[in-house]
Write a protein that holds these residues in place. Structure first.
Motif, PDB file in Angstrom:
ATOM      1  N   PHE A 325       0.714  -0.880  -0.077  1.00 31.53           N
ATOM      2  CA  PHE A 325      -0.427  -0.514   0.311  1.00 31.53           C
ATOM      3  C   PHE A 325       0.763   1.507  -0.090  1.00 31.53           C
ATOM      4  CE2 PHE A 325      -2.681  -2.900   1.828  1.00 31.53           C
ATOM      5  CZ  PHE A 325      -4.006  -2.982   1.028  1.00 31.53           C
ATOM      6  N   ALA A 326       1.851   1.427   1.130  1.00 27.69           N
ATOM      7  CA  ALA A 326       3.065   1.927   1.147  1.00 27.69           C
ATOM      8  C   ALA A 326       3.561   2.991  -0.328  1.00 27.69           C
ATOM      9  CB  ALA A 326       3.164   2.311   2.128  1.00 27.69           C
ATOM     10  N   SER A 327       4.486   1.988  -0.686  1.00 33.98           N
ATOM     11  CA  SER A 327       4.821   2.096  -2.090  1.00 33.98           C
ATOM     12  C   SER A 327       3.907   2.995  -3.279  1.00 33.98           C
ATOM     13  CB  SER A 327       6.026   0.738  -1.933  1.00 33.98           C
ATOM     14  OG  SER A 327       6.708  -0.046  -1.164  1.00 33.98           O
ATOM     15  N   GLY A 328       3.005   1.953  -2.775  1.00 30.11           N
ATOM     16  CA  GLY A 328       1.752   2.193  -4.578  1.00 30.11           C
ATOM     17  C   GLY A 328       1.624   3.662  -4.019  1.00 30.11           C
ATOM     18  N   LEU A 329       1.170   4.372  -3.473  1.00 31.74           N
ATOM     19  CA  LEU A 329       0.990   5.213  -3.124  1.00 31.74           C
ATOM     20  C   LEU A 329       2.726   6.688  -3.306  1.00 31.74           C
ATOM     21  CD1 LEU A 329      -1.355   5.381   0.376  1.00 31.74           C
ATOM     22  CD2 LEU A 329      -1.854   5.831  -2.062  1.00 31.74           C
ATOM     23  N   MET A 330       3.120   5.993  -2.743  1.00 34.53           N
ATOM     24  CA  MET A 330       4.156   6.662  -2.544  1.00 34.53           C
ATOM     25  C   MET A 330       4.962   6.720  -4.345  1.00 34.53           C
ATOM     26  SD  MET A 330       5.176   8.790   0.247  1.00 34.53           S
ATOM     27  CE  MET A 330       6.488   8.992  -0.235  1.00 34.53           C
ATOM     28  N   GLY A 331       4.985   5.581  -4.820  1.00 39.61           N
ATOM     29  CA  GLY A 331       5.860   5.396  -6.176  1.00 39.61           C
ATOM     30  C   GLY A 331       5.098   6.027  -7.451  1.00 39.61           C
ATOM     31  N   MET A 332       3.627   6.236  -7.215  1.00 42.64           N
ATOM     32  CA  MET A 332       3.204   6.997  -8.294  1.00 42.64           C
ATOM     33  C   MET A 332       3.372   8.502  -8.635  1.00 42.64           C
ATOM     34  SD  MET A 332      -1.193   7.713  -7.027  1.00 42.64           S
ATOM     35  CE  MET A 332      -1.397   9.039  -5.702  1.00 42.64           C
ATOM     36  N   ILE A 333       3.771   8.814  -7.510  1.00 45.13           N
ATOM     37  CA  ILE A 333       4.541  10.429  -7.148  1.00 45.13           C
ATOM     38  C   ILE A 333       5.783  10.396  -7.740  1.00 45.13           C
ATOM     39  CG2 ILE A 333       4.881  12.798  -5.473  1.00 45.13           C
ATOM     40  CD1 ILE A 333       2.640  11.286  -4.366  1.00 45.13           C
ATOM     41  N   ASN A 334       6.939   9.294  -7.350  1.00 50.01           N
ATOM     42  CA  ASN A 334       8.363  10.016  -7.157  1.00 50.01           C
ATOM     43  C   ASN A 334       8.675   9.271  -9.054  1.00 50.01           C
ATOM     44  OD1 ASN A 334       9.131   7.405  -7.205  1.00 50.01           O
ATOM     45  ND2 ASN A 334      10.270   7.524  -4.963  1.00 50.01           N
ATOM     46  N   GLY A 335       8.408   8.723  -9.620  1.00 51.44           N
ATOM     47  CA  GLY A 335       8.461   8.488 -10.646  1.00 51.44           C
ATOM     48  C   GLY A 335       9.628   7.307 -11.148  1.00 51.44           C
ATOM     49  N   THR A 336      10.418   7.290 -10.316  1.00 47.84           N
ATOM     50  CA  THR A 336      11.047   5.889 -10.129  1.00 47.84           C
ATOM     51  C   THR A 336      11.081   5.432  -9.108  1.00 47.84           C
ATOM     52  OG1 THR A 336      12.510   7.090  -8.837  1.00 47.84           O
ATOM     53  CG2 THR A 336      12.652   7.730 -11.336  1.00 47.84           C
TER      54      THR A 336
END
Length: 728
Positions: A325-336
């Protein structure tokens, strides 16, 4: 932004009384080759980074620049900041009593002279053209601008490879490269704002454009090497060699050939470096990186991770589900993908190991989840913006189409994690180890910037206006939290945004070189013809071939560049097969994304292995297994367009339900656990066969797959009954 090299990053777990809390999970990691200035140099760099971010906000929202000029300044600014911050060689260690390679400073001083002369000539040419001259004499351009620029650029790059100084000291060779970057930009700004711009790609083009493009391409590739490793550089060089050797190659690779002047007079235009990839990085990507920096400054990333812990931490294998869940939320924003692994993985990977996951499995789960963030709407890293630019399909349509594939991917990873936890008897985290959900619910207003972004997009606002509104909302919402954003925090956000943006801007420019080669040589059209020949025998075979090419092109490359190249080479061939453009581009986009977890070159998996302490190859194999659904889902939406929301609602709902069942059966077959009991090899084969039957999305195949799954469930329950009786 991350590189292939090891990245310095501290674990982000602290004890707060009886709760485990995440702190600074979205803080930007410091790469080993990034300089850490202090004193007046730090102040100078900070002013430059704030000015760079502010320039983009001003140009995008208040006073737009002419398109090509804006993109030239965009790339030049990233190069100047990049050479300022990232070293070309390792730093001298504290043990080095004597500065190594003293000759590099003297050599840099020598090549600085032609660099400054080339920069001066750019302004001189401007005065000549403003004074009424139609063009500059070719001999003057070549000998007073072109050759001095080439000598300075080549000399500065080579000298920088040997220049080793302390981490807080600036580099003389890199100062040369900064001046060369400015000289390239100054000349192109002068020429492209005259009628001479129309001559690019012809024999009438000013010779100076070719010199500037050669130097600019070399600077971009050198900066790419520093911030993203050698993979993209090698691929770019291969394509550049192809430009001048293609006429000697046999078969579909052969073409008449281009001269050096004709190719380079056109590659630094909107047919190449200033084309779709830089168009996206100079607008959408830079804007959303600034938005991410605002979220970081207001500590929203910490809230995302803590909220995930509070919701999922108590279930079996809790930290792994938190990572999803956390990586899905963060990953869509930071782009890598790799960058997200480093930020959230430093927290989740140690906790996964703590509850019983093997270290390679812990790294694999984080790598797979972080990679999935790139396909998570509404932001999808940067892929959705590039797809919209290339295809002309509205961004909102792309974001809507991505919803079900993203659900299927994360559902599959969740099932994999849950089956692994059940198989090995893992526990969840205790309530006294977790943040209080009741306390976090009171801070749910921190989701407001994301909600405003989504709502604004679907109300019809432009992506730029929506992103700006979300950014302003992030600053305003922070005043309701303990991390209020005042002027100092806003300036800090603008500062870190520029640093975060350097890698992806330079990578997009490098990808533009490759895109330029593809468009100017016509190799993409010939590749499409080859795909058509394969499809004459089997559409499935053509898709499998396209899958392998997309993954191969993406190995070792950041997601943005991987998709941009695959979209130029593979997607046109799929469209020629009769596939809808949206489906074709989603197909190659997914495989470009999952190249980050595909052995043997899997950047996200390697980053996770560095944190978990596991073998890199074992981690990449494990992450490939955990993310196996990503290799199946594109075939699902090829055979069933309802998975991309291209069907009536009933069909969409049916496709979602049956596809979810399919990935559930696939997960059970891959992990060897189904019906609360281990599955033997025969059961696993039946489960995988049932899942594959549900790929096509037809009524009968879905029905047969569900029947097979129910049959396996009944068999597993009968097998489980004796074990339960014995245990009781």
């Amino acid at each position: 932004m991350t590189t292939e090299h090891e990245i310095q990053h501290e674990p982000r777990v602290t004890e707060d009384q009886d709760h485990i809390l995440a702190h600074n999970v979205d803080e930007e990691p410091v790469e080993p080759n990034r300089r850490l200035f202090d004193g007046w140099l730090l102040k100078l760099v900070t002013v430059m980074t704030i000015a760079y971010s502010s320039f983009h906000l001003y140009s995008l929202n208040i006073e737009p620049m002419e398109t090509w000029s804006f993109r030239i300044v965009h790339v030049a600014g990233a190069l100047v900041l990049g050479f300022m911050l990232y070293a070309g060689a390792r730093f001298a260690s504290d043990d080095d009593r004597v500065v190594r390679h003293r000759w590099t400073t003297w050599a840099a001083g020598i090549v600085m002279l032609p660099a400054l002369y080339a920069l001066y000539q750019g302004f001189a040419f401007y005065q000549m053209l403003q004074g009424g001259a139609m063009r500059v004499e070719p001999e003057v351009e070549a000998w007073h601008f072109g050759w001095p620029l080439i000598v300075a650029t080549a000399g500065g790059i080579v000298i920088s490879w040997f220049h080793q100084r302390g981490r807080a000291r600036f580099s003389a060779p890199d100062l040369v490269l900064m001046v060369c970057s400015l000289a390239v930009a100054a000349y192109l700004l002068v020429i492209y704002n005259t009628p001479l711009r129309m001559s690019t790609g012809t024999s009438f083009a000013p010779i100076g454009i070719s010199f500037a493009a050669v130097a600019g391409t070399a600077l971009i590739l050198e900066m790419t090497r520093r911030v993203a490793g050698m993979a993209l550089v090698i691929i770019g060089l291969v394509f550049l060699v192809y430009v001048f050797t293609g006429e000697y190659l046999p078969g579909f690779l052969g073409y008449p050939g281009l001269t050096v002047q004709r190719f380079f007079s056109q590659v630094y235009t909107d047919a190449g470096i200033l084309g779709p990839t830089t168009a996206v990085s100079s607008t959408y990507i830079i804007l959303f990186i600034i938005f991410a920096a605002f979220l970081q400054a207001s500590k929203v990333g910490d809230y995302f991770v803590n909220f995930a812990f509070a919701c999922a931490g108590r279930s079996r294998g809790g930290p792994a589900k938190v990572a999803i869940f956390a990586s899905g939320l963060m990953g869509m924003i930071n782009g890598t993908s790799a960058g997200n692994v480093v930020s959230t993985g430093s927290l989740t990977i140690p906790l996964m190991k703590k509850v019983g996951y093997k270290k390679q499995t812990a790294g694999a789960v984080e790598a797979a989840a972080s990679t999935g963030g790139q396909i998570m709407p509404p932001i999808m890293g940067a892929g959705a913006f590039i797809m919209a630019e290339i295809t002309g399909i509205p961004y909102t349509e792309i974001a809507v189409a991505a919803i079900i594939p993203a659900i299927l991917y994360f559902a599959s990873v969740y099932f994999m994690v849950d089956f692994e936890a059940a198989k090995t008897g893992m526990r969840g985290m205790r309530e006294d180890e977790l943040p209080k959900l009741s306390r976090l619910v009171k801070q749910c207003y921190l989701f407001i910037p994301i909600i405003i972004l989504v709502v604004a997009l679907f109300l019809g606002y432009s992506v730029i206006r929506s992103g700006t509104l979300a950014m302003v909302a992030a600053a305003m919402v922070s005043w309701l939290s303990p991390n209020k954003m005042g002027p100092r925090q806003i300036l800090h956000a603008l500062d870190i945004a520029s640093v975060m943006a350097i890698q992806i801007i330079v990578v997009c420019a490098a990808a533009g070189v490759i895109v330029g080669v593809i468009s100017l040589t016509g190799v993409g059209a010939r590749f499409s013809s080859m795909l058509l020949d394969i499809a004459a025998h089997s559409d499935l075979l053509a898709l499998i071939f396209a899958m392998f090419i997309s993954i191969l092109l993406g190995m070792g490359m950041p997601t943005t560049a991987a998709y941009a190249v695959a979209a130029s080479v593979v997607a046109p061939g799929l469209v020629d097969l009769g596939i809808e453009p949206l489906t074709a581009h989603f197909f190659v986009f997914y495989f470009a994304v999952v190249s980050a977890i595909t052995p043997p070159v899997a950047l996200a998996s390697y980053a996770a292995a560095g944190i978990s302490g596991a073998n890199a190859m074992e981690t990449s194999v494990a992450s490939f297994r955990v993310g196996i659904a990503a290799f199946i889902v594109p075939f699902m939406f090829f055979y069933n367009s309802a998975l991309l929301m291209d069907a009536p609602w009933f069909e969409v709902a049916r496709a979602l339900v049956t596809a979810t069942i399919g990935v559930y059966l696939l997960s059970g077959g891959v992990m060897g656990w189904f019906g609360q009991i281990a599955a033997n090899w025969m059961i696993r084969l039946v489960l995988i066969a049932a899942a594959l039957l549900m790929i096509e999305g037809g009524g009968w195949t879905d029905l047969v797959g569900i029947v097979m799954g129910m049959a396996v469930l009944m068999v597993q329950r009968k097998r489980r009954e004796p074990e339960v009786s014995i245990a009781s």
